[in-house]
Design a protein around this motif. Structure first.
Motif, PDB file in Angstrom:
ATOM      1  N   ALA A  39      -8.096   3.093 -12.021  1.00  0.00           N
ATOM      2  CA  ALA A  39      -7.311   4.027 -11.192  1.00  0.00           C
ATOM      3  C   ALA A  39      -5.813   3.781 -11.373  1.00  0.00           C
ATOM      4  O   ALA A  39      -5.396   2.667 -11.712  1.00  0.00           O
ATOM      5  CB  ALA A  39      -7.695   3.836  -9.729  1.00  0.00           C
ATOM      6  N   PRO A  40      -4.972   4.811 -11.167  1.00  0.00           N
ATOM      7  CA  PRO A  40      -3.525   4.595 -11.239  1.00  0.00           C
ATOM      8  C   PRO A  40      -3.092   3.550 -10.204  1.00  0.00           C
ATOM      9  O   PRO A  40      -3.731   3.415  -9.161  1.00  0.00           O
ATOM     10  CB  PRO A  40      -2.928   5.968 -10.888  1.00  0.00           C
ATOM     11  CG  PRO A  40      -4.057   6.836 -10.496  1.00  0.00           C
ATOM     12  CD  PRO A  40      -5.335   6.176 -10.843  1.00  0.00           C
ATOM     13  N   GLN A  41      -2.033   2.824 -10.511  1.00  0.00           N
ATOM     14  CA  GLN A  41      -1.609   1.732  -9.625  1.00  0.00           C
ATOM     15  C   GLN A  41      -0.319   2.088  -8.903  1.00  0.00           C
ATOM     16  O   GLN A  41       0.618   2.620  -9.503  1.00  0.00           O
ATOM     17  CB  GLN A  41      -1.417   0.466 -10.448  1.00  0.00           C
ATOM     18  CG  GLN A  41      -2.709   0.058 -11.119  1.00  0.00           C
ATOM     19  CD  GLN A  41      -2.661  -1.349 -11.663  1.00  0.00           C
ATOM     20  OE1 GLN A  41      -1.619  -1.996 -11.644  1.00  0.00           O
ATOM     21  NE2 GLN A  41      -3.782  -1.829 -12.148  1.00  0.00           N
TER      22      GLN A  41
ATOM     23  N   PRO B  72      -3.186  -4.858  -7.261  1.00  0.00           N
ATOM     24  CA  PRO B  72      -2.866  -3.466  -6.911  1.00  0.00           C
ATOM     25  C   PRO B  72      -3.820  -2.858  -5.893  1.00  0.00           C
ATOM     26  O   PRO B  72      -3.576  -1.765  -5.407  1.00  0.00           O
ATOM     27  CB  PRO B  72      -2.985  -2.744  -8.262  1.00  0.00           C
ATOM     28  CG  PRO B  72      -3.896  -3.591  -9.072  1.00  0.00           C
ATOM     29  CD  PRO B  72      -3.671  -5.000  -8.633  1.00  0.00           C
ATOM     30  N   PHE B  73      -4.916  -3.582  -5.588  1.00  0.00           N
ATOM     31  CA  PHE B  73      -5.895  -3.006  -4.663  1.00  0.00           C
ATOM     32  C   PHE B  73      -5.715  -3.483  -3.231  1.00  0.00           C
ATOM     33  O   PHE B  73      -6.492  -3.137  -2.348  1.00  0.00           O
ATOM     34  CB  PHE B  73      -7.321  -3.296  -5.153  1.00  0.00           C
ATOM     35  CG  PHE B  73      -7.547  -2.773  -6.548  1.00  0.00           C
ATOM     36  CD1 PHE B  73      -7.136  -1.493  -6.893  1.00  0.00           C
ATOM     37  CD2 PHE B  73      -8.119  -3.573  -7.523  1.00  0.00           C
ATOM     38  CE1 PHE B  73      -7.309  -1.003  -8.177  1.00  0.00           C
ATOM     39  CE2 PHE B  73      -8.302  -3.094  -8.812  1.00  0.00           C
ATOM     40  CZ  PHE B  73      -7.890  -1.809  -9.141  1.00  0.00           C
ATOM     41  N   ILE B  74      -4.716  -4.316  -2.997  1.00  0.00           N
ATOM     42  CA  ILE B  74      -4.437  -4.697  -1.601  1.00  0.00           C
ATOM     43  C   ILE B  74      -3.624  -3.560  -0.993  1.00  0.00           C
ATOM     44  O   ILE B  74      -2.472  -3.341  -1.367  1.00  0.00           O
ATOM     45  CB  ILE B  74      -3.621  -6.009  -1.520  1.00  0.00           C
ATOM     46  CG1 ILE B  74      -4.408  -7.176  -2.103  1.00  0.00           C
ATOM     47  CG2 ILE B  74      -3.153  -6.302  -0.099  1.00  0.00           C
ATOM     48  CD1 ILE B  74      -5.455  -7.763  -1.218  1.00  0.00           C
ATOM     49  N   VAL B  75      -4.238  -2.824  -0.078  1.00  0.00           N
ATOM     50  CA  VAL B  75      -3.482  -1.757   0.594  1.00  0.00           C
ATOM     51  C   VAL B  75      -3.485  -1.950   2.107  1.00  0.00           C
ATOM     52  O   VAL B  75      -2.712  -1.337   2.811  1.00  0.00           O
ATOM     53  CB  VAL B  75      -4.028  -0.348   0.245  1.00  0.00           C
ATOM     54  CG1 VAL B  75      -3.607   0.051  -1.150  1.00  0.00           C
ATOM     55  CG2 VAL B  75      -5.536  -0.283   0.415  1.00  0.00           C
ATOM     56  N   ARG B  76      -4.375  -2.826   2.606  1.00  0.00           N
ATOM     57  CA  ARG B  76      -4.500  -3.145   4.015  1.00  0.00           C
ATOM     58  C   ARG B  76      -5.095  -1.970   4.802  1.00  0.00           C
ATOM     59  O   ARG B  76      -4.899  -0.813   4.467  1.00  0.00           O
ATOM     60  CB  ARG B  76      -3.159  -3.565   4.638  1.00  0.00           C
ATOM     61  CG  ARG B  76      -2.422  -4.602   3.832  1.00  0.00           C
ATOM     62  CD  ARG B  76      -2.917  -6.011   4.099  1.00  0.00           C
ATOM     63  NE  ARG B  76      -2.770  -6.395   5.478  1.00  0.00           N
ATOM     64  CZ  ARG B  76      -3.797  -6.738   6.259  1.00  0.00           C
ATOM     65  NH1 ARG B  76      -5.024  -6.746   5.793  1.00  0.00           N
ATOM     66  NH2 ARG B  76      -3.597  -7.091   7.499  1.00  0.00           N
ATOM     67  N   GLY B  77      -5.837  -2.331   5.832  1.00  0.00           N
ATOM     68  CA  GLY B  77      -6.570  -1.301   6.572  1.00  0.00           C
ATOM     69  C   GLY B  77      -5.826  -0.758   7.780  1.00  0.00           C
ATOM     70  O   GLY B  77      -6.426  -0.157   8.656  1.00  0.00           O
ATOM     71  N   LEU B  78      -4.514  -1.010   7.836  1.00  0.00           N
ATOM     72  CA  LEU B  78      -3.744  -0.526   8.984  1.00  0.00           C
ATOM     73  C   LEU B  78      -2.601   0.316   8.435  1.00  0.00           C
ATOM     74  O   LEU B  78      -2.019  -0.021   7.409  1.00  0.00           O
ATOM     75  CB  LEU B  78      -3.199  -1.711   9.811  1.00  0.00           C
ATOM     76  CG  LEU B  78      -4.249  -2.723  10.314  1.00  0.00           C
ATOM     77  CD1 LEU B  78      -4.416  -3.874   9.346  1.00  0.00           C
ATOM     78  CD2 LEU B  78      -3.888  -3.245  11.686  1.00  0.00           C
TER      79      LEU B  78
END
Ligand code: HAM
Length: 452
Positions: free
Chosen positions: A250-252, A283-289
């Motif tokens: 996926a794009p980052q 790049p996949f750390i986006v956090r759930g908040l």
């Protein structure tokens, strides 16, 4: 002669079993123990050394980095979390304990504390104090999550927030503190870090992401198919293997950051390099908040059974939240280590805890008068700083001496009726078995000499 009938000839019919009335009454009366609420747990004394160690390290680091303690309520208006954590997040959609109070307001048990820090910062005018405000708390959070190992409905966080500082050095300081928290607990951890930029950066990136996923929708789990419409960034941290496989290409988001966000992130990484703190650019750390801007990070335990479950902490920057909640624009960042998971990791990684202080003196007693004097003696020795043990509930001297022996306590002080009358105390050296009689008034000094 009439022979008595053989007992066997007489068919005795056994009377039906009737419970003795007293027993029946008793059975009826035995009260049922109320059950533990699902997802809640008791943390028993045997686990407390781990919890105590976590608190000691949390407090020590707060002092060393200049964070002041704050206490915030566990009950807040539901709206606080809807507007900060975000309407379409799992926490708000599925996991919040919400209830109406008798005054009609919709209240929530806090699922996290960052929003409460911001509410408090605005309500108490903390912006008029020296900036940044560095605050911390320790307390329970509540999420109606599916209970499983490491995922509880009441769990504890230590939470550190730096409010009123936009510079990357604040992010680095929070990360350093977090790194020290885990390493001083003796844990082997990995940090995963990313930047999710500003809302504008994200909306450009989200358009790209949705476009990219459109042709791959069929391979996604049901939840992610919904996320694609409602909250596409969450596609990036789905734990389903199928989704994880697709995501690889996926794009980052780093490629969609503004120059300002990129520079901020570069500076954070430079600080971390200078400090020698290892990290994975993830790049996949986006956090759930929803409130995060720019830096986001998580720590995981190395070798954890299930990395998805075992994020030991979550943190990052939330520069827009205070303004969104009605305050003046105020940049901020913070982190919340999860204590329950830190304790699990300490056990998994066989962390040895500093030994508890060993009792130096056992205070023993004989008879009621002796017991009364022994309690006073215990208190005098405690005031003088000795580490003590007793078993005042036991009458037998032998049991008390056995108890002292088992615990390896070097001295037993004994007070019986005779000693009360003579105003003395017997000192028994447990190693040699020697005993001496000492004046009650002089006992503290005598014992100090023995431990010189
Ligand atoms: P969070 O990632 O939702 O972030 O939670 C932080 C940590 O709390 C998690 O990494 C985990 O260790 C622990 N935790 C979360 N849910 C549970 C659960 N159900 N059972 C056990 N432990 C759990 C926040 O809460 C943000 N407020 C962190 C923050 C502070 N960001 C900026 N400042």
């Amino acid at each position: 002669m009439n022979m008595p009938k053989k007992a066997t000839q007489v068919k005795e019919t056994k009377p039906p079993k009737v419970k003795a009335p007293a027993a029946e009454d008793q059975a009826k009366k035995k009260p049922k123990t109320p059950q533990l609420v699902r997802g809640m747990r008791d943390i028993l004394p045997e686990d407390q050394p781990y919890w105590r160690r976590c608190y000691e390290v949390a407090q020590k680091l707060a002092d060393e980095f200049g964070f002041e303690r704050i206490e915030l309520p566990v009950v807040e208006p539901e709206e606080l979390f809807v507007r900060s954590v975000g309407k379409t997040t799992d926490i708000v959609e599925k996991e919040m304990y919400v209830f109406e109070d008798s005054e009609g307001g919709k209240l929530a048990l806090r699922p996290e504390a960052t929003a409460s820090f911001c509410r408090s910062y605005i309500a108490n005018g903390l912006m008029s104090r020296p900036q940044p405000q560095k605050l911390w708390l320790w307390g329970p959070m509540f999420r109606h999550d599916r209970p499983q190992a490491g995922r509880y409905r009441q769990f504890f966080q230590a939470d550190y927030e730096v409010i009123g500082d936009a510079s990357p050095v604040a992010d680095a300081q929070v990360i350093l503190l977090t790194y020290l928290f885990f390493t001083e607990l003796g844990l082997n951890v990995e940090m995963h870090i990313n930047s999710i930029g500003s809302p504008e950066d994200r909306s450009r990136y989200k358009m790209e992401l949705v476009q990219w996923y459109r042709t791959r929708k069929k391979g996604l789990c049901e939840n992610c198919q919904k996320r694609l419409v409602r909250n596409p960034l969450r596609l990036l941290d789905c734990k389903e293997p199928g989704c994880a496989e697709i995501r690889k290409d996926a794009p980052q988001i780093l490629d969609w950051l503004s120059t300002e966000a990129k520079e901020h992130f570069m500076h954070v990484l430079e600080y971390l390099d200078e400090l020698g703190i290892p990290y994975f650019l993830d790049p996949f750390i986006v956090r759930g908040l929803d409130y995060y801007t720019k830096t986001v990070f998580e720590f995981v335990a190395v070798g954890a059974q299930d990395k998805a479950q075992i994020a030991l902490c979550g943190g990052g920057r939330y520069d827009l939240l205070i303004e969104q909640l009605g305050g003046k624009p105020t940049p901020a960042c913070g982190v919340a280590p999860g204590i329950d998971r830190a304790v699990i990791a300490m056990k998994e990684q066989n962390v040895t805890l500093p030994p508890a202080p060993k009792p130096q003196i056992f205070v023993a007693q004989l008879g009621e008068q002796g017991r009364r004097r022994a309690l006073a003696l215990y208190n005098r020795l405690r005031e003088a700083g000795f580490v003590l043990a007793e078993s005042f509930a036991k009458d037998s001297l032998k049991t008390q001496l056995d108890n002292a022996n088992q615990k390896g306590i070097p001295y037993v002080l004994l007070v019986g009726q005779r000693e009360v009358m003579d105003n003395t105390v017997i000192i028994r050296d447990m190693e040699s078995g020697n005993q001496e009689i000492v004046d009650y008034q002089k006992i503290v000094n005598e014992m100090k000499k023995k431990f010189k």
